[in-house]
Design a protein around this motif. Sequence first.
Motif, PDB file in Angstrom:
ATOM      1  N   ASP A 196      27.416  43.033  48.045  1.00  0.00           N
ATOM      2  CA  ASP A 196      27.083  41.629  48.297  1.00  0.00           C
ATOM      3  C   ASP A 196      25.739  41.222  47.711  1.00  0.00           C
ATOM      4  OD1 ASP A 196      29.451  41.164  49.636  1.00  0.00           O
ATOM      5  OD2 ASP A 196      28.594  41.559  51.613  1.00  0.00           O
ATOM      6  N   THR A 197      24.781  42.148  47.666  1.00  0.00           N
ATOM      7  CA  THR A 197      23.435  41.781  47.213  1.00  0.00           C
ATOM      8  C   THR A 197      23.157  42.122  45.755  1.00  0.00           C
ATOM      9  OG1 THR A 197      22.469  43.891  47.922  1.00  0.00           O
ATOM     10  CG2 THR A 197      22.514  42.093  49.543  1.00  0.00           C
ATOM     11  N   LYS A 200      28.047  41.574  43.153  1.00  0.00           N
ATOM     12  CA  LYS A 200      28.585  40.219  43.066  1.00  0.00           C
ATOM     13  C   LYS A 200      27.592  39.231  42.452  1.00  0.00           C
ATOM     14  CE  LYS A 200      30.999  38.512  46.427  1.00  0.00           C
ATOM     15  NZ  LYS A 200      31.411  38.162  47.816  1.00  0.00           N
ATOM     16  N   PRO A 201      26.347  39.157  42.941  1.00  0.00           N
ATOM     17  CA  PRO A 201      25.426  38.195  42.338  1.00  0.00           C
ATOM     18  C   PRO A 201      25.099  38.507  40.883  1.00  0.00           C
ATOM     19  CG  PRO A 201      24.295  39.510  43.993  1.00  0.00           C
ATOM     20  CD  PRO A 201      25.755  39.791  44.138  1.00  0.00           C
ATOM     21  N   ASP A 251      25.026  33.280  45.158  1.00  0.00           N
ATOM     22  CA  ASP A 251      26.245  33.321  45.975  1.00  0.00           C
ATOM     23  C   ASP A 251      26.681  31.942  46.455  1.00  0.00           C
ATOM     24  OD1 ASP A 251      24.162  32.841  47.688  1.00  0.00           O
ATOM     25  OD2 ASP A 251      24.726  34.350  49.171  1.00  0.00           O
ATOM     26  N   HIS A 256      28.080  28.272  41.332  1.00  0.00           N
ATOM     27  CA  HIS A 256      29.204  28.751  40.522  1.00  0.00           C
ATOM     28  C   HIS A 256      29.878  27.612  39.770  1.00  0.00           C
ATOM     29  CE1 HIS A 256      29.568  32.439  43.390  1.00  0.00           C
ATOM     30  NE2 HIS A 256      28.563  32.549  42.550  1.00  0.00           N
ATOM     31  N   ARG A 305      35.990  32.999  39.551  1.00  0.00           N
ATOM     32  CA  ARG A 305      34.784  32.652  40.307  1.00  0.00           C
ATOM     33  C   ARG A 305      34.716  31.142  40.543  1.00  0.00           C
ATOM     34  NH1 ARG A 305      29.765  34.589  37.243  1.00  0.00           N
ATOM     35  NH2 ARG A 305      30.316  32.859  35.893  1.00  0.00           N
TER      36      ARG A 305
END
Length: 313
Positions: A196-197, A200-201, A251, A256, A305
């Motif tokens: 998550d940190t 993904k970013p 996020d 996005h 995304r």
Amino acid sequence: MSGRWEALRALLSASTTITPPADLAAWSQGWEELVAGDHGPVALALHGGFAADRVGWAFAAGYQAALRRLLANFGLAPDAAIRLALCATEEGGNRPRDIATALRADGAGWRLNGGKSWITLGPVCSELLVVARLDQGGEPSAPPTLKVARVPADAPGVRLRDKPPLAFVPEIPHTAATFEAVALPENALLDGDGYDTVVKPFRTVEDTFIALAVQAWLLREARARNWPADFAEALTASLVTLAALSDRPADDPVTHLALAGALARTQALYQDADRLWDGEGDEAAERWRRDRPLFQVAGKARALRAQRAREQL
């Protein structure tokens, strides 16, 4: 610290005559000197792209700047001599369930075991950001608890293996890696869930910073070759947009969607560049045509995304 506006001004006014690196080692030395100039990540991508004579070196600058931007989220600013690589992908992929590389507590530190199949710029990286599952004994958790460990590339137990060059941007090497009982200190792990940190970013951050660096390179070429002013102006507008997006939470679905729009404009600019490069017959033009497939990599992931972002709003 040199700001993005100063960097953008330099892109529009500095001499377009550069001394391109002869090879990857020379690029690495030039990158270290650039980082030592105390630039922020956006300025690093812009200056690094402007100093490139090809997509490959611009990509390398954008990739390194993206990783520095990501580490800034953890309050980290690596020394200028540090070149980074994110090590997530394994034989099965890079989703949490695909990660078999494991971290086990070992006294006051950790032991890392496993392997990665795809590491960008591996041969010149001095620090690897390795995504691994926590091995807490007993049955594996589902989904696994993932962490990211900062691993010196020359640590005992780390072995890198070269992979064949790609047909495009062959200047950028990739390696595979194995980790055999690599000893790490207690503070080697980044805070939070690694997927998550970091994983993904980074997809969002990488797209933003590589676009910044490649378009900075194109802007220098446009000025050097006296291409139409409106093309340079469109590149400048795109760079301003991307620089602003680099400050947004990676996020956030709004980020996005905005990035999807910015990258659509980026693709349109590359199509305009195709027509301009068609009028050139030198090695740089040939490299552009050779490297053009790079901009289609991960296109499906970007579309997904954006789709998910629309669903979240």
